[in-house]
Enzyme design. Sequence first.
Site, PDB file in Angstrom:
ATOM      1  N   ASP A   1      -0.306   1.758  -6.217  1.00  0.00           N
ATOM      2  CA  ASP A   1       1.153   1.871  -6.222  1.00  0.00           C
ATOM      3  C   ASP A   1       1.697   1.202  -7.468  1.00  0.00           C
ATOM      4  O   ASP A   1       0.932   0.763  -8.338  1.00  0.00           O
ATOM      5  CB  ASP A   1       1.761   1.255  -4.950  1.00  0.00           C
ATOM      6  CG  ASP A   1       2.964   2.058  -4.460  1.00  0.00           C
ATOM      7  OD1 ASP A   1       3.963   2.122  -5.198  1.00  0.00           O
ATOM      8  OD2 ASP A   1       2.892   2.632  -3.367  1.00  0.00           O
TER       9      ASP A   1
ATOM     10  N   HIS B   1       4.891   6.400  -8.076  1.00  0.00           N
ATOM     11  CA  HIS B   1       4.253   5.140  -7.681  1.00  0.00           C
ATOM     12  C   HIS B   1       3.063   4.855  -8.595  1.00  0.00           C
ATOM     13  O   HIS B   1       1.994   4.445  -8.134  1.00  0.00           O
ATOM     14  CB  HIS B   1       3.825   5.193  -6.213  1.00  0.00           C
ATOM     15  CG  HIS B   1       4.975   5.269  -5.254  1.00  0.00           C
ATOM     16  ND1 HIS B   1       5.745   4.163  -4.933  1.00  0.00           N
ATOM     17  CD2 HIS B   1       5.504   6.302  -4.566  1.00  0.00           C
ATOM     18  CE1 HIS B   1       6.693   4.526  -4.077  1.00  0.00           C
ATOM     19  NE2 HIS B   1       6.575   5.823  -3.843  1.00  0.00           N
TER      20      HIS B   1
ATOM     21  N   GLU C   1       8.438  10.381  -3.319  1.00  0.00           N
ATOM     22  CA  GLU C   1       9.392   9.579  -4.089  1.00  0.00           C
ATOM     23  C   GLU C   1       9.146   9.649  -5.592  1.00  0.00           C
ATOM     24  O   GLU C   1       9.300   8.666  -6.311  1.00  0.00           O
ATOM     25  CB  GLU C   1       9.365   8.125  -3.610  1.00  0.00           C
ATOM     26  CG  GLU C   1       9.797   7.968  -2.153  1.00  0.00           C
ATOM     27  CD  GLU C   1       9.760   6.544  -1.659  1.00  0.00           C
ATOM     28  OE1 GLU C   1      10.596   6.184  -0.819  1.00  0.00           O
ATOM     29  OE2 GLU C   1       8.872   5.770  -2.110  1.00  0.00           O
TER      30      GLU C   1
END
Length: 767
Positions: free
Chosen positions: A201, A272, A335
């Site tokens: 991440d 990420h 995301e």
Amino acid sequence: MKPRTALLPAAFCLALCAAPFARADDAVVVPRLVPQPARMVQGTGSLVVDGATRVHAEGAAARTAAAQFLAMLPANGPLRLAMDGGGAPCGIVFALDASRAWPSPDAYTLDVGADGVRVAAGDAKGLYYGAATLAQLLTSGDAGAARVRLPALHIDDAPRFGWRGFMLDSARHFQSVDEIKRLLDAMAQLKLDVFHWHLTDDQGWRFPVPGWPKLTTVGSCRLPAGDGGIDAATGKPAPYCGFYTEAQIREVVAYAAARHVEVVPEVDIPGHATAAIAAYPQLGVSGQPIAVSNEWGVNVNLFNADEATMRFLEDVMAQVARLFPGKFVHVGGDEAVKDQWKASPTMQARIRALGVDGEEGLQAWMIARLERALAAHGKRLLGWDEILMGELPPSATVMSWRGIEGGIEAAKKGHDVVMAPSDVLYLDYLQTDSADEPPGRPATIELRQVYGFDPVPKALDAAQAKHILGVQANAWTEHMRSFARVQHAYFPRIAALAEVAWSPQAQRDYAGFLQRLPAMLPRWKAQGLEVAATPFQPQIGAGTPTADGGAEVAVRQPLGYPLRYTLDGSTPNAASPLYFAPLALPLPLPATLTVQAFFDGRPLGAPATRAFSAASLLTRRDEALAMCTGQLMLRLEDDGPRLGERAIFNVDIFNPCWTWPRAPLAGIGAVEVRAGRIPYFFQLAHDEPHRTFKPAKTAHGEMELHAGCDGPLLASLPLPAQPDADGFVTLRAPLHDAPAGADLCLWFTGDTRPAMWVLDRITLQPR
């Protein structure tokens, strides 16, 4: 229907294997099993199991399951069982049975009769689950008993879903191999069989890839924000680092496999990606050096889609395929804010060259290419539901986290689905509104919500519903810098997840589950696990003053177990008065209220105690206050010290305003506020416009008090440049003609970046 005791071997009847005689004081245990078996029928008669009972296994797989069964019993408990030395089977028998058609490798039968116990299955996995059920049967009663009297039973059990998973985020905060093994033991004994391991991440890259050494030498370390990144002894930066070696990963995978758990690794693509780009800037869009992120939220950094980067990602997939023998590999896809791609001439040229449909088409192209790379290694690609935004390869599986809608869309398109909606199954959300909850994500997901989830939406027809592989709970560890917090998030909610995943929907019953749940507490304790105390503890309200000079206090037990209380400081017992929720309890002042939850006449969890006085009713800590709007309330901890306990604050990071509803302002001459200051360590991406604050009028902003969040100003004080040496500041604001019983709202003005003021407590001071 009587249990099928005929399945038990005739050798049970030999005097050599005779069951011990039952004594008059041997109470038959009530089976308290989690998850509830698909079918359980109680017969007549019983069986006493004690130290003389022998465990027999027929074949190598059965011997393994029998040994695992013995290991599941409390190591220091009074009930000691042992394997027999061979010969005729007696006592407790484990055996593979190829004579019947089993519905799945997970299925098993368990029979308890007057002559013994037989656990049978068609596969080693089913035998393991039968062993877990038998271990729970033997620990359903008095944990201190050296002999257990089981009722005659027939259990015919198989799971509702094949995917019964939980996800651990080791990228934000790092867990040791031994800690992960403890979680694997707990999940396997609850018949969960997928461990989704989030390994990369923005905040860290946690495994090595040959040819790319900086992923672990650079990408596995970050410097925490504020004082959390400073060693107090030296005053120098103290990076937060950690990664798993290839040997450690293989150790975890082997440990999980022995417990019939598949490990599903996750490497996030294309978002990420900050940690990887920090290690190798050429993987990013700008090509410029950046640092591993020490902030939470949604970061805008993306992998680029150049050919060299795609070869890097294929190297990563090849390494993942070598280390993880399971079927699935998770590639994230969530995301991925496309701002950098939109602003990059190179990425726009790449979009045109590939002939894909914009930025979403570019992500879909990356996903499709990685799907082919994984397929070459015999793996299936899995991603979060954002991968549906572009054309998806038919074999791709979707994990639905933004509600269930993505899962419905995927199933209707013919894709397999794992349901993991954030509003029900994100266990980093707080599980009660107790002031004792650790830091966590906004809102609450209580045990009842987890238990009530049905992974198969009514919007799907029978054919589409077959694409629902199962269900998974996730825990993102931004706020879990200790393993104790990870355990707090999982337990006891993981038990509710297990029943959702395993038990038939028609047989699930929350009230019945609560009757079985307390038996899990000593089992988890025997495994060395720290279960969240807050669901079992009473929550004592702050109290409100009454006209007669006393107080009214409301008490809540999050799970609804009976409460008893005392007013003299003593610990309640089974004879103490019952508290009848939700009625407020009238108290004279001063008073000390102690409340204890009970189950089956015994204390459940720790008691809660709170002292009340006329002065205490005029103080509220931040946990007892409401947010003015509640846009994004987080329970946050201070940034220091680097090690040890830190102060915790409730704050709405989009709108930092607190309110004391119907505050007793009559006769109040001043308000005293204790406030702290913490770094604003959040990346908000497209949510940035939601961040609001009142402009400052003085150099460092003001503390403002209002009658109602949109009401008249009652007081205003300038804020200091910095808090005092202890990290706090105390402010005293005189009040004039404050309306009695108004909502008292408090703001700190000024930009919340780079640091924000947060409320610790507020005290009303009489004139």
